[in-house]
Every structure is written in structure tokens, then in C-alpha cells.
Design an enzyme around this catalytic site. Structure first.
Site, mmCIF file in Angstrom:
data_model
loop_
_atom_site.group_PDB
_atom_site.id
_atom_site.type_symbol
_atom_site.label_atom_id
_atom_site.label_comp_id
_atom_site.label_asym_id
_atom_site.label_seq_id
_atom_site.Cartn_x
_atom_site.Cartn_y
_atom_site.Cartn_z
ATOM 1 N N LYS A 283 -8.949 4.247 -19.503
ATOM 2 C CA LYS A 283 -9.285 4.592 -20.885
ATOM 3 C C LYS A 283 -8.082 4.352 -21.802
ATOM 4 O O LYS A 283 -7.679 3.227 -21.971
ATOM 5 C CB LYS A 283 -9.803 6.046 -20.929
ATOM 6 C CG LYS A 283 -10.766 6.401 -19.779
ATOM 7 C CD LYS A 283 -12.095 5.676 -19.846
ATOM 8 C CE LYS A 283 -12.957 5.768 -18.581
ATOM 9 N NZ LYS A 283 -13.191 7.083 -18.015
ATOM 10 N N ARG B 2 0.835 -1.216 0.000
ATOM 11 C CA ARG B 2 0.000 0.000 0.000
ATOM 12 C C ARG B 2 0.864 1.257 0.000
ATOM 13 O O ARG B 2 0.431 2.342 -0.377
ATOM 14 C CB ARG B 2 -0.977 0.014 1.192
ATOM 15 C CG ARG B 2 -1.857 1.285 1.231
ATOM 16 C CD ARG B 2 -3.137 1.149 2.046
ATOM 17 N NE ARG B 2 -2.934 0.483 3.298
ATOM 18 C CZ ARG B 2 -2.328 1.028 4.363
ATOM 19 N NH1 ARG B 2 -1.896 2.276 4.321
ATOM 20 N NH2 ARG B 2 -2.169 0.326 5.468
ATOM 21 N N ASP C 299 -7.382 17.142 -16.071
ATOM 22 C CA ASP C 299 -7.775 15.761 -16.350
ATOM 23 C C ASP C 299 -7.454 15.518 -17.828
ATOM 24 O O ASP C 299 -8.122 16.046 -18.714
ATOM 25 C CB ASP C 299 -9.277 15.590 -16.056
ATOM 26 C CG ASP C 299 -9.760 14.156 -16.275
ATOM 27 O OD1 ASP C 299 -9.142 13.439 -17.090
ATOM 28 O OD2 ASP C 299 -10.757 13.764 -15.637
ATOM 29 N N TYR D 198 -16.252 15.550 -15.645
ATOM 30 C CA TYR D 198 -16.710 14.178 -15.510
ATOM 31 C C TYR D 198 -17.743 14.092 -14.369
ATOM 32 O O TYR D 198 -17.567 14.713 -13.321
ATOM 33 C CB TYR D 198 -15.494 13.297 -15.228
ATOM 34 C CG TYR D 198 -15.797 11.837 -15.197
ATOM 35 C CD1 TYR D 198 -16.126 11.150 -16.371
ATOM 36 C CD2 TYR D 198 -15.765 11.118 -14.010
ATOM 37 C CE1 TYR D 198 -16.414 9.801 -16.340
ATOM 38 C CE2 TYR D 198 -16.042 9.767 -13.977
ATOM 39 C CZ TYR D 198 -16.370 9.114 -15.147
ATOM 40 O OH TYR D 198 -16.643 7.779 -15.112
HETATM 41 C C1 LIG Z 1 -13.646 7.695 -16.802
HETATM 42 C C2 LIG Z 1 -13.234 9.060 -16.436
HETATM 43 C C3 LIG Z 1 -12.903 9.409 -15.112
HETATM 44 C C4 LIG Z 1 -13.041 8.426 -13.967
HETATM 45 O O1 LIG Z 1 -12.160 7.341 -14.084
HETATM 46 P P1 LIG Z 1 -12.431 5.890 -13.476
HETATM 47 O O2 LIG Z 1 -11.228 5.137 -13.907
HETATM 48 O O3 LIG Z 1 -13.709 5.384 -14.068
HETATM 49 O O4 LIG Z 1 -12.547 6.042 -12.000
HETATM 50 C C5 LIG Z 1 -12.455 10.698 -14.860
HETATM 51 N N1 LIG Z 1 -12.362 11.613 -15.845
HETATM 52 C C6 LIG Z 1 -12.686 11.331 -17.114
HETATM 53 C C7 LIG Z 1 -12.561 12.387 -18.165
HETATM 54 C C8 LIG Z 1 -13.129 10.050 -17.466
HETATM 55 O O5 LIG Z 1 -13.458 9.774 -18.728
#
Ligand SMILES: *Cc1c(COP(=O)(O)O)cnc(C)c1O
Length: 395
Positions: free
Chosen positions: A208, A58, A183, A111
């Protein structure tokens, strides 16, 4: 290894030398929860932070460390931390950067779960926020308060692909000593490098494009300052505990190796699909940064290496007709998420953005006929053939 290799090379080599790992070409998976110390004194010095060895997964793990070093190199940052989800990365970053009575300024379109997190921070910890249109400098300057600790930006914004000018944000933020968090999920470091433009933190849903194969939920934070990242590792990551698992880190290292080739194909396919889609009589407004008629085409050219793999478009018709298209596609899969090898289609108004009121949605440019497409790696002709038959099928 040379530090300034091209990104196509870094995705494969950065942060790893096989000769330090018994010659294993592929980074090894350290699937262990804890690490044994050679002596009590060495255990003491590791806990005191005086020696480098590992303690407990961790706190950190060698497989995770390889991923983190690679991501830091790709984003041109000082250090990275990997988390068990994108939201764990986002929440750790905001907990790290804010305290009660602070204020967070966000791009108007973030998001959905990040929006949820902001509500929680406000209700439970009195950390306030505003969502503003970041198109012009004046609006941004007016929205800044003495308490503003963070400017939090998504660009392009999901699902309308609106861009935010990062250089402009950085310029204003620096004047006020405010941290800028971006982000970068929609772009990945291959298409956009916010830290190179002066931003302070990049967060990713590695679920993603970083993972790229739809088999991992994970997140990454990359920071420009090594000490701040070490502080983050020792506090919000260690004590809230959202670290990635070693196996998921291993999958991301594997996914990253093809990031550049995958992204090029995603971008090529999206460009072809967008050009063809635009000419279809059932298609209304299209939101794609690579379209020359896209209002922020110039900014996309300046800030992004290529236009990305995401396209949103409005159907000329009703919500039911938009849904009929989703029901008619066959090769294209009806699913949320993005950046996978498979082409994915979804309906933001009833799915990813259903939690936002219709009024708010309309203000964000999300109509009931808007469809979002994450263009995959299949032959673009096959993707188009499927989309075309679905579009042709509605009245
Ligand atoms: C999917 C997504 C998130 C969240 O990510 P997770 O891996 O599902 O927790 C945050 N920001 C954007 C732009 C996303 O597409």
C-alpha cells in the site's frame, strides 16, 4: 548518518551510505540467490552466526537489508524484516508470538485475510482469539485471559476508520506482559508510529503506502526488541520462507523515498474531497478521521500526524445505487487495494468484506451502501469532478 534526522530525511537516507557501495547513489539491486564464501572456514563461521556475511537470499540479502534498516529507522524500532506479502508478515508475526492454547485479542474489525488466518490458527493449532470493541479500558481488561499472548490492533480500522487508543492499549498490555502488535498499513510511519507509543511490533502491507505505486506485493514487520527480531529471522522467516524478493525490496526502497511528499498530498486531497463530499445531497454518513464531527476526531489528532488518505461514506439510497456510482466513475479506478497514486474506489460489502456475514458486517458498521475511497495523487478537483458526476447521475 545522524540517527535522529526528521522522517522526511530518513525516508531518503536511513540505512544506506553510497560510499560503502562503490559510490552508487541508488542502493544496488543484489539479484542473487546465493553468496560465495572466500574460504570453508568463513562459510562455517557464517553458518555459526559468528560472522556477518550473507549466505543465501532466503536468510537475507544486502538489498533487503537496506530496506529493513530504513524501515526500522522510520518506525523507531530495533530491527525490521521484509516479507513477500503483508499476509506473510502478519502470519510470521503471529506464529512467532504464539503457541498452542494461547489466546489473541483483536480489535473488532481487522483485515479480512487476517481474520482468515485467525480461524486457521484456531482450527489447526488451538490458538484462540476474540474480537472486541477496544473503545474502553474496562472491556479490554475483562477480555484478557491468563492465556492472552498478543493484543492485535488495526487503527484506523478498514473500512470504517474507527481508531483504537494505542497508549491505553499499551498501558493495559504492559501490566499483563502481553505483546501489542499494530497493523500500521493505513498510516505508514509518516502518520503514526506505534513503537514510539510503546507497542512491541508493527506490521505493514507494504503493498500500500510504503510501495505507493501499485506495482509490488510485500510486507514488513518492525520490532522494538533486537533479539526477538533476530529469533524471528532465524525461525519463522527462514523456515517458513516468506522473505521478500531483492527486486521487490529495491522497488520499496525507491517508493519510500517519496513517502512523506506522497502522504502529504494524499492527506491534502482527502481533506478537500471529504469536505466537498460531505455537502453532497446523496452522501449520508461519512467516515474520515479528519472530519471534526468524526466521533474520534480528538484521538486522531492525538495519535496521528495527519488524517490519512482514506475516506468511506454511505450513499443515501440502495446497494444498487452505490454500485451504480462505482460503474459511473471514469478517472477513479474500480479496484481494491489502497495507497496507490491512482484514486481507487470499492464496495466493501460485496468485495473486501463479502466473506463476512451481513449480520457481522452491520455490527462492524459496514452497510450495503458504504463505499470506500483511497484518495490518490491526482489534482483533487479532477477526482471531485469525477465523483460528483457519478453521484449526480444516480436518482
Ligand atoms: C492489504 C492489507 C493487508 C494484507 O497485505 P497484502 O500485502 O495484500 O498481503 C493487511 N492489512 C491491511 C490493513 C491491508 O490493507
Amino acid at each position: 548518518m545522524k540517527k535522529n534526522n526528521n522522517i522526511e530525511t530518513q525516508v531518503i537516507h536511513a540505512g544506506y551510505n553510497p560510499l560503502e557501495h562503490s559510490g552508487s547513489l541508488t542502493p544496488p539491486l543484489f539479484q542473487t540467490s546465493t553468496f560465495s564464501f572466500p574460504t570453508a572456514e568463513e562459510g562455517e563461521s557464517r553458518f555459526a552466526g559468528e560472522s556477518e556475511g550473507h549466505i543465501y537470499s532466503r536468510f537475507g540479502n544486502p538489498t533487503i537489508a537496506i530496506l529493513e534498516e530504513r524501515m526500522a529507522a522510520l518506525e523507531n524500532g530495533a530491527a525490521a524484516l521484509a516479507f513477500t506479502s503483508g499476509m506473510a508478515a502478519v502470519s510470521a508475526t503471529l506464529f512467532h508470538l504464539t503457541k498452542s492454547n494461547d489466546h489473541i485479542l483483536c480489535s473488532d474489525g481487522i483485515y479480512g485475510c487476517t481474520f482468515g488466518l485467525l480461524q486457521l490458527l484456531k482450527q489447526k493449532y488451538e490458538i484462540d482469539h476474540d474480537l472486541i470493541n477496544m473503545d474502553d479500558e474496562e472491556t479490554l481488561r475483562k477480555a484478557i485471559r491468563a492465556e492472552t499472548a498478543v493484543i492485535y490492533v488495526e487503527t484506523p480500522i478498514n473500512p470504517t476508520m474507527k481508531l483504537v487508543d494505542l497508549e491505553m492499549i499499551v498501558k493495559v498490555a504492559k501490566e499483563h506482559g502481553i505483546r501489542v502488535v499494530v497493523d500500521n498499513t493505513f498510516c505508514s510511519p509518516y502518520l503514526q508510529q506505534p513503537l514510539t507509543l510503546g507497542c512491541d511490533y508493527v506490521v505493514h502491507s507494504a503493498t500500500k503506502y510504503i510501495g505507493g505505486h501499485g506495482d509490488v506485493i510485500a510486507g514488513i514487520v518492525v520490532g522494538a526488541d533486537k533479539e526477538e527480531m533476530a529469533e524471528m529471522a532465524a525461525s519463522v522467516r527462514k523456515d517458513i520462507g516468506g522473505i521478500i524478493s531483492p527486486f521487490d525490496a529495491w522497488l520499496l526502497i525507491r517508493g519510500l523515498k517519496t513517502l512523506a511528499v506522497r502522504l502529504d498530498r494524499h492527506c491534502d486531497n482527502a481533506k478537500k474531497i471529504a469536505e466537498t463530499l460531505k455537502a453532497h445531497p446523496k452522501v449520508g454518513k461519512m467516515f474520515y478521521p479528519g472530519d471534526e464531527e468524526f466521533p474520534q476526531y480528538q484521538l486522531a489528532q492525538k495519535q496521528m500526524r495527519r488524517s490519512g488518505g482514506m475516506i468511506s461514506f454511505e450513499v443515501k439510497g440502495t446497494k444498487e445505487e452505490a454500485q451504480a456510482i462505482l460503474n459511473r466513475v471514469q478517472l477513479i479506478k474500480l479496484a481494491v487495494s489502497l495507497g496507490d497514486t491512482e484514486t481507487l474506489i470499492q464496495h466493501p460489502a460485496s468485495m473486501t468484506h463479502a466473506g463476512i456475514s451481513k449480520d457481522e458486517r452491520e455490527k462492524m458498521g459496514i452497510s450495503d451502501t458504504l463505499i470506500r475511497l483511497s484518495v490518490g495523487l491526482e489534482a483533487w478537483e479532477d477526482i471531485w469532478a469525477d465523483l460528483k458526476q457519478a453521484l449526480d447521475g444516480i436518482k
